[in-house]
Design an enzyme around this catalytic site. Structure first.
Site, PDB file in Angstrom:
ATOM      1  N   ASP A  48       0.841  -1.207   0.000  1.00  0.00           N
ATOM      2  CA  ASP A  48       0.000   0.000   0.000  1.00  0.00           C
ATOM      3  C   ASP A  48       0.872   1.251   0.000  1.00  0.00           C
ATOM      4  O   ASP A  48       0.520   2.269  -0.598  1.00  0.00           O
ATOM      5  CB  ASP A  48      -0.917   0.009   1.223  1.00  0.00           C
ATOM      6  CG  ASP A  48      -1.987  -1.065   1.133  1.00  0.00           C
ATOM      7  OD1 ASP A  48      -2.539  -1.259   0.038  1.00  0.00           O
ATOM      8  OD2 ASP A  48      -2.259  -1.718   2.160  1.00  0.00           O
ATOM      9  N   GLY A  49       2.025   1.163   0.687  1.00  0.00           N
ATOM     10  CA  GLY A  49       2.964   2.297   0.722  1.00  0.00           C
ATOM     11  C   GLY A  49       3.435   2.662  -0.682  1.00  0.00           C
ATOM     12  O   GLY A  49       3.617   3.845  -0.992  1.00  0.00           O
ATOM     13  N   ASN A 125      -4.872   8.643   1.558  1.00  0.00           N
ATOM     14  CA  ASN A 125      -5.292   7.943   2.786  1.00  0.00           C
ATOM     15  C   ASN A 125      -5.835   8.907   3.835  1.00  0.00           C
ATOM     16  O   ASN A 125      -6.991   8.876   4.165  1.00  0.00           O
ATOM     17  CB  ASN A 125      -4.106   7.202   3.410  1.00  0.00           C
ATOM     18  CG  ASN A 125      -4.086   5.725   3.071  1.00  0.00           C
ATOM     19  OD1 ASN A 125      -4.963   5.240   2.378  1.00  0.00           O
ATOM     20  ND2 ASN A 125      -3.082   5.018   3.558  1.00  0.00           N
ATOM     21  N   GLU A 126      -4.936   9.721   4.372  1.00  0.00           N
ATOM     22  CA  GLU A 126      -5.370  10.624   5.444  1.00  0.00           C
ATOM     23  C   GLU A 126      -4.375  11.755   5.684  1.00  0.00           C
ATOM     24  O   GLU A 126      -3.198  11.672   5.307  1.00  0.00           O
ATOM     25  CB  GLU A 126      -5.603   9.883   6.781  1.00  0.00           C
ATOM     26  CG  GLU A 126      -4.387   9.487   7.575  1.00  0.00           C
ATOM     27  CD  GLU A 126      -3.622   8.335   6.980  1.00  0.00           C
ATOM     28  OE1 GLU A 126      -2.483   8.565   6.509  1.00  0.00           O
ATOM     29  OE2 GLU A 126      -4.119   7.218   6.969  1.00  0.00           O
ATOM     30  N   ARG A 152      -8.438  19.002  22.437  1.00  0.00           N
ATOM     31  CA  ARG A 152      -7.097  18.895  23.020  1.00  0.00           C
ATOM     32  C   ARG A 152      -6.766  17.417  23.169  1.00  0.00           C
ATOM     33  O   ARG A 152      -7.599  16.635  23.635  1.00  0.00           O
ATOM     34  CB  ARG A 152      -7.042  19.590  24.379  1.00  0.00           C
ATOM     35  CG  ARG A 152      -5.637  19.638  24.922  1.00  0.00           C
ATOM     36  CD  ARG A 152      -5.533  20.555  26.119  1.00  0.00           C
ATOM     37  NE  ARG A 152      -4.287  20.281  26.785  1.00  0.00           N
ATOM     38  CZ  ARG A 152      -4.137  20.163  28.095  1.00  0.00           C
ATOM     39  NH1 ARG A 152      -5.159  20.332  28.886  1.00  0.00           N
ATOM     40  NH2 ARG A 152      -2.965  19.904  28.608  1.00  0.00           N
ATOM     41  N   ASP A 154      -3.911  14.176  21.370  1.00  0.00           N
ATOM     42  CA  ASP A 154      -2.726  13.879  20.552  1.00  0.00           C
ATOM     43  C   ASP A 154      -2.829  14.478  19.152  1.00  0.00           C
ATOM     44  O   ASP A 154      -1.814  14.820  18.549  1.00  0.00           O
ATOM     45  CB  ASP A 154      -2.534  12.350  20.427  1.00  0.00           C
ATOM     46  CG  ASP A 154      -1.917  11.752  21.690  1.00  0.00           C
ATOM     47  OD1 ASP A 154      -1.708  12.525  22.648  1.00  0.00           O
ATOM     48  OD2 ASP A 154      -1.649  10.547  21.713  1.00  0.00           O
ATOM     49  N   ALA A 189      -6.841  10.302  20.787  1.00  0.00           N
ATOM     50  CA  ALA A 189      -6.693  10.441  22.245  1.00  0.00           C
ATOM     51  C   ALA A 189      -7.095  11.827  22.750  1.00  0.00           C
ATOM     52  O   ALA A 189      -6.262  12.582  23.265  1.00  0.00           O
ATOM     53  CB  ALA A 189      -5.251  10.107  22.662  1.00  0.00           C
TER      54      ALA A 189
HETATM   55  P1  NAD Z   1       3.933   1.563   6.881  1.00  0.00           P
HETATM   56  O1  NAD Z   1       4.907   0.865   6.017  1.00  0.00           O
HETATM   57  O2  NAD Z   1       4.157   1.607   8.369  1.00  0.00           O
HETATM   58  O3  NAD Z   1       2.491   0.949   6.557  1.00  0.00           O
HETATM   59  C1  NAD Z   1       1.435   1.084   7.364  1.00  0.00           C
HETATM   60  C2  NAD Z   1       0.421  -0.046   7.168  1.00  0.00           C
HETATM   61  O4  NAD Z   1      -0.785   0.562   6.719  1.00  0.00           O
HETATM   62  C3  NAD Z   1       0.760  -1.136   6.151  1.00  0.00           C
HETATM   63  O5  NAD Z   1       0.451  -2.374   6.727  1.00  0.00           O
HETATM   64  C4  NAD Z   1      -0.176  -0.855   4.994  1.00  0.00           C
HETATM   65  O6  NAD Z   1      -0.561  -2.013   4.260  1.00  0.00           O
HETATM   66  C5  NAD Z   1      -1.360  -0.260   5.695  1.00  0.00           C
HETATM   67  N1  NAD Z   1      -2.188   0.582   4.841  1.00  0.00           N
HETATM   68  C6  NAD Z   1      -1.812   1.646   4.105  1.00  0.00           C
HETATM   69  N2  NAD Z   1      -2.866   2.150   3.440  1.00  0.00           N
HETATM   70  C7  NAD Z   1      -3.928   1.373   3.775  1.00  0.00           C
HETATM   71  C8  NAD Z   1      -5.290   1.394   3.427  1.00  0.00           C
HETATM   72  N3  NAD Z   1      -5.795   2.342   2.641  1.00  0.00           N
HETATM   73  N4  NAD Z   1      -6.098   0.460   3.975  1.00  0.00           N
HETATM   74  C9  NAD Z   1      -5.624  -0.483   4.804  1.00  0.00           C
HETATM   75  N5  NAD Z   1      -4.344  -0.545   5.192  1.00  0.00           N
HETATM   76  C10 NAD Z   1      -3.505   0.367   4.672  1.00  0.00           C
HETATM   77  O7  NAD Z   1       3.783   3.067   6.415  1.00  0.00           O
HETATM   78  P2  NAD Z   1       3.714   3.675   4.964  1.00  0.00           P
HETATM   79  O8  NAD Z   1       3.911   2.611   3.928  1.00  0.00           O
HETATM   80  O9  NAD Z   1       4.568   4.896   4.957  1.00  0.00           O
HETATM   81  O10 NAD Z   1       2.172   4.082   4.938  1.00  0.00           O
HETATM   82  C11 NAD Z   1       1.688   5.250   5.531  1.00  0.00           C
HETATM   83  C12 NAD Z   1       0.341   4.903   6.103  1.00  0.00           C
HETATM   84  O11 NAD Z   1       0.531   4.220   7.334  1.00  0.00           O
HETATM   85  C13 NAD Z   1      -0.476   6.100   6.451  1.00  0.00           C
HETATM   86  O12 NAD Z   1      -1.210   6.587   5.365  1.00  0.00           O
HETATM   87  C14 NAD Z   1      -1.357   5.572   7.580  1.00  0.00           C
HETATM   88  O13 NAD Z   1      -2.642   5.183   7.118  1.00  0.00           O
HETATM   89  C15 NAD Z   1      -0.653   4.341   8.074  1.00  0.00           C
HETATM   90  N6  NAD Z   1      -0.407   4.522   9.507  1.00  0.00           N
HETATM   91  C16 NAD Z   1      -1.118   3.730  10.354  1.00  0.00           C
HETATM   92  C17 NAD Z   1      -0.982   3.909  11.709  1.00  0.00           C
HETATM   93  C18 NAD Z   1      -1.792   3.040  12.617  1.00  0.00           C
HETATM   94  O14 NAD Z   1      -2.615   2.258  12.108  1.00  0.00           O
HETATM   95  N7  NAD Z   1      -1.642   3.176  13.923  1.00  0.00           N
HETATM   96  C19 NAD Z   1      -0.130   4.881  12.230  1.00  0.00           C
HETATM   97  C20 NAD Z   1       0.579   5.668  11.329  1.00  0.00           C
HETATM   98  C21 NAD Z   1       0.415   5.490   9.951  1.00  0.00           C
END
Ligand code: NAD
Length: 270
Positions: A48-49, A125-126, A152, A154, A189
């Protein structure tokens, strides 16, 4: 068979590179032309990255490009083909007419204290906002210019429908069908008391709604857009909407529904 120019973006690992080379051979033999600057079709091979990085790289030509992805990692939310069945893609391309699915993306405009625009970003994504020093993030949240709540905690996560299964899901937000023209605001949070009071639930906003976030302490602001992170000394205002001028288009050859992908990824593989 697809016609036109293609570009292949691969993650830098042996399996992805090998699949990329086979796909390139197939596309060239099918009379398509390679064009990394101005492609009609972009193939992302990796996780996905890789899709997030590919989206970001081609953001200026998003309206002209159709994407297809082969995942070579363990989770592939944007993909229909894996390292195990990628050769099926070649048969599907030769035999089937593809469906095009369009998904909305987010647009963010960031302003500094004198009202100057300091950043404009698109997200697949976000977008998350917080303080890069690790201190609590405090901000007033407005919907369509009207004060809604004072946050207020994270930080805040604002996700697209396709991003709803990513960070948003880990925060307890709802999973949304990717073709819905909505976006979601999920708290990270929240500290609720008499001064800072938020709804607590995720908000689902429509394509016509504009979200404005005004940080109470404008210093040390961090904005994360998918896999990218930007630190700002000061931010006075963030404006977020669904982008009216951009959508991402994916090519689909099979009827594997979004809900089947959700089940396969999070519940069970049968
Ligand atoms: P990364 O390599 O840590 O990947 C994060 C995980 O998110 C991977 O397992 C990936 O398959 C999954 N992912 C990404 N997009 C997805 C989607 N649309 N639906 C379901 N799973 C998805 O980090 P990266 O490759 O740099 O990806 C960045 C993404 O990591 C951000 O867009 C964010 O969504 C995700 N992220 C998740 C968390 C969390 O779940 N706590 C925290 C920070 C970032």
């Amino acid at each position: 068979m697809l016609k036109g120019k293609f570009c292949i973006e691969t993650r830098d690992d042996e399996v992805s590179v090998k699949i990329g080379n086979k796909l390139k051979e197939f596309l060239l033999a099918s009379n398509m032309k390679e064009d990394t600057e101005n492609p009609d079709y972009v193939f992302a091979i990796g996780g996905d990255g890789t899709v997030l990085r590919t989206f970001n790289k081609h953001i200026d030509n998003l309206d002209k490009i159709k994407f297809l992805s082969i995942h070579t990692g363990h989770l592939g939310f944007y993909t229909d083909y894996s390292a195990q069945n990628f050769e099926k893609l070649f048969f599907d391309m030769l035999a089937l007419e593809p469906k095009i699915e369009q998904y909305p993306v987010l647009r963010l405009k960031a302003y500094c204290e004198d009202g100057k625009l300091v950043g404009e970003y698109y997200s697949l994504n976000e977008i998350t906002v917080n303080n890069h020093t690790g201190t609590t993030y405090a901000a007033k949240v407005y919907i369509n210019g009207v004060h809604f709540e004072s946050f207020r905690g994270d930080g805040l996560c604002i996700s697209t429908p396709t991003g709803s299964t990513a960070y948003n899901k880990s925060l307890g937000g709802a999973v949304i069908h990717p073709q819905s023209a909505v976006y979601q605001v999920t708290e990270i949070a929240a500290l609720n008391n008499l001064v800072y009071r938020t709804l607590g639930n995720s908000l689902i906003l429509s394509e016509d709604d504009e979200l404005t976030i005004k940080p109470i302490n404008a210093d040390n602001h961090r904005i994360s857009v998918d896999h990218l992170h930007f630190n700002y000394e000061t931010i006075s205002k963030l404006q977020i909407t669904l982008a009216k001028d951009k959508k991402i288009s994916f090519i689909r050859y099979n009827d594997d529904s979004f809900w089947q992908r959700v089940k396969r990824s999070f519940i069970s593989n049968d």
